[in-house]
Each structure stands twice: as C-alpha cells, then as structure tokens.
Design an enzyme around this catalytic site. Structure first.
Site, mmCIF file in Angstrom:
data_model
loop_
_atom_site.group_PDB
_atom_site.id
_atom_site.type_symbol
_atom_site.label_atom_id
_atom_site.label_comp_id
_atom_site.label_asym_id
_atom_site.label_seq_id
_atom_site.Cartn_x
_atom_site.Cartn_y
_atom_site.Cartn_z
ATOM 1 N N ASN A 28 24.753 5.553 -6.939
ATOM 2 C CA ASN A 28 24.727 4.197 -6.384
ATOM 3 C C ASN A 28 23.358 3.872 -5.797
ATOM 4 O O ASN A 28 22.807 2.785 -5.996
ATOM 5 C CB ASN A 28 25.779 4.044 -5.285
ATOM 6 C CG ASN A 28 27.192 3.908 -5.817
ATOM 7 O OD1 ASN A 28 27.405 3.671 -7.004
ATOM 8 N ND2 ASN A 28 28.159 4.078 -4.942
ATOM 9 N N ASP A 269 25.934 3.309 0.799
ATOM 10 C CA ASP A 269 24.926 3.662 -0.199
ATOM 11 C C ASP A 269 23.904 2.540 -0.347
ATOM 12 O O ASP A 269 22.701 2.789 -0.467
ATOM 13 C CB ASP A 269 25.593 3.924 -1.550
ATOM 14 C CG ASP A 269 26.627 5.030 -1.488
ATOM 15 O OD1 ASP A 269 26.460 5.957 -0.673
ATOM 16 O OD2 ASP A 269 27.611 4.960 -2.247
#
Length: 349
Positions: A28, A269
C-alpha cells in the site's frame, strides 16, 4: 494479499458476492508513493497462481517496480476477506480466531487465508543487497514480522543497524490476531525491531495495547532510539519527536482533518506514505504531518485500501493553509479529483 470486499453491508456470513482488490501494508505504501511521483520498489513473494498474477499486475499498474518479487510454485498467494469498519488493534478482547473482530459495532470482520502462503515463506535470502540498500528509504511493518519465523528474520536483518544503510522506516501495525502463537513474545519483538529503525510510526492505541504505555511522551520514553518517532493519535492528530544533534527532541503536533469516512482500512499506510513523501522532499516536520493527514484522507474517503492521491499542487496548497482554514476544511468522497479552488472550506459565519 488479494482482498475481497463485500458487495453490500453485512456480516461475512450474509454476503454472497465480493469485489476483488489488493491489500498489504508495505505494498500500500509503495503504491501510494509511486502514485505521487516517487520511484518505489516492492520486494516480496507471491504464488505462481492467478491471484499472484493479479497482485503483480495491479501493483505494477500503480508505477511500482515488482521485478524483485519472487514467484513460488508450491505455495499459494494469500487472500483475505473483510467487512467495513476498523481493524482491531489489540486493545479489544482477543479474538478466538485469526479474524480480527470481536463483534464490536465499529470493528471489521477480517479473516485471513494465508497460513502457508508464499509470503509467509520469506527468509533473509530473499533480500538482494543491491535492490534493498540502493534506496533512500526502506519501509517495513510489524505485520510481516508476525507471519513466520523466516519473516521475522527478514525484519531483523533489515533493522540491524549498520554503516551506510538507507533510512529504515517501521510502522508498528500491531494486530493481536496475528500474534496468537507468540502473544507473550510479541511486545518485546516489536519493541526490539522499532528500536533498530530511524523513523517509526506508532498508533497511540497500538502502544497502549502492545506495551501498556499511554500518551505520546510515554511512547517516546519507551522508544528513545529512532531519530524520528511519529505517534498517531487517531482523529486528534499526530505528534512527532525529532532528535536534534544535542540529543534533545523537538516536538511537533499537527491536528487531523475532518473527513467523511467511507472505510478506515488503509489510512495508516496512506499516512505513512504522505509523511515519507514529504520527508523525501525535505519538508519541515509540521508539513510532513499534514501531508500524512491528507494522504490518509484520500484513503478514508474510498471503500478500498488505496485511494487516489491528490495532485501535488492541491496537496501543497492545502498543507500551506493557516490553522483556521485547516480546521474548517471538510473532505469527502471525490475530493482528490477537485482543483485547488474547488476544495470546500467551511468558514464560520
């Protein structure tokens, strides 16, 4: 892993169709960094199967170099299913299975099928020294450390302090459900890994769950080694401790944004990617935090793990807002596709 998202709200038991996506903390971050113009490489393992094909194609489509991802003909690509809601961090009652939900109203059901997966078979032999160290930043997370002894050895190798290494970034990402077989050892393992890194991201709730420390100052006391420590405080904001040459810290806080949340998964993330991007650009700490908040807002306003990042012009414009304008900013679905003049700022009457 390949992610399956329910086509409609409801329990996993009640959902009959799914939308396929991609998920994974490190990938991510790599996808988000590549999408905003930074060269990024993802190093991992996937199965020699259709799901592995999908992951490599989807991640490469974001601009990420996947040339150092190994294919395993004997082990499958990991998959997981989840509902909407926030993942448990460990502050909640421990689940009985690897599903990370305890039935709480705001917690997601998250069920992994990755025991014996290609990624869980990672070892330090995977690490091509040139591919790994020929970078400005190497980013890892505590999720990988939980997958197997081999994966833990990979992180121990990366976080070992050595001359000439790039900046090593570590996101705690404590997930109690992943550590069931080593629950007692997990806090010490994660603390040791974090102490070997230069830049560490820790959620305030994660620190409480993993180490029983509460508040940013206590987290810094527990983690004095990293040059930069980012303590994420949920909807309140984030506090950053940056070590100075004289051994003291500068402490910087920046409040979070008001966001219309579609799904909370992936926001951490995205925050890391925004903060890392601003770090690579040499921006001040306060601006780095705001870049993290904006990237998190891009993720929060979409149902999947990965949101469309805002253009750099828009991001830089919003980062430069004064405190009053930042406070009145409201971001909802589709905000990243607007122009500088179209972002809605609510001015009190």
């Amino acid at each position: 892993m390949v992610t399956f998202l329910p086509a409609r709200p409801g329990r996993l038991a009640d959902v009959h169709s799914w939308d396929r996506g991609i998920g994974g903390a490190e990938s991510n971050v790599a996808c988000a960094l590549a999408a905003i113009g930074h060269p990024a490489r993802w190093i991992s393992r996937v199965g020699a199967d259709g799901f592995g094909d999908h992951l490599l194609e989807a991640i490469a489509a974001h601009g990420v170099d996947v040339g150092h991802v190994q294919r395993d003909p004997k082990r499958p690509t990991g998959i997981y299913f989840r509902t909407a809601g926030e993942r448990a961090t460990g502050a909640e009652p421990e689940p009985e299975t690897e599903a990370e939900a305890d039935g709480g109203q705001d917690l997601a059901e998250v069920v992994y099928y990755r025991a014996g997966s290609a990624a869980s078979a990672m070892t330090p032999a995977l690490l091509d020294e040139q591919a790994l160290w020929d970078a400005r930043v190497v980013h890892v997370t505590g999720i990988t450390a939980a997958l197997s002894d081999g994966c833990l050895d990979v992180l121990k190798t990366i976080t070992e302090r050595r001359p000439g290494r790039p900046l090593v970034s570590f996101d705690l990402n404590y997930r109690v459900g992943l550590w069931q077989d080593r629950a007692d050892a997990a806090p010490g393992i994660l603390l040791g890994l974090a102490r070997g890194c230069d830049l560490v991201f820790v959620g305030e709730d994660e620190a409480a769950a993993a180490w029983n420390v509460h508040g940013p100052a206590a987290v810094r006391t527990a983690l004095p080694e990293p040059g930069v420590l980012v303590v994420k405080q949920g909807g309140e904001g984030a506090t950053v401790y940056e070590r100075q040459p004289d051994g003291t810290d500068t402490v910087t806080f920046a409040p979070a944004l008001k966001v219309e949340v579609a799904a909370p998964v992936g926001a951490g993330d995205a925050f890391a990617a925004g903060f890392l991007s601003a770090t690579l650009r040499g921006l001040p700490v306060f601006d780095r935090i705001r870049h993290g908040h904006l990237m998190a807002a891009a993720s929060l306003t979409v149902p999947g793990d990965l949101g469309t990042p805002p253009a750099r012009e828009l991001t830089d414009h919003l980062v430069a807002l004064d405190a009053a304008a930042w406070e009145t900013l409201r971001l909802g679905p589709g905000w990243t596709e607007t122009g500088v003049e179209e972002v809605r700022v609510e001015v009190p009457s």
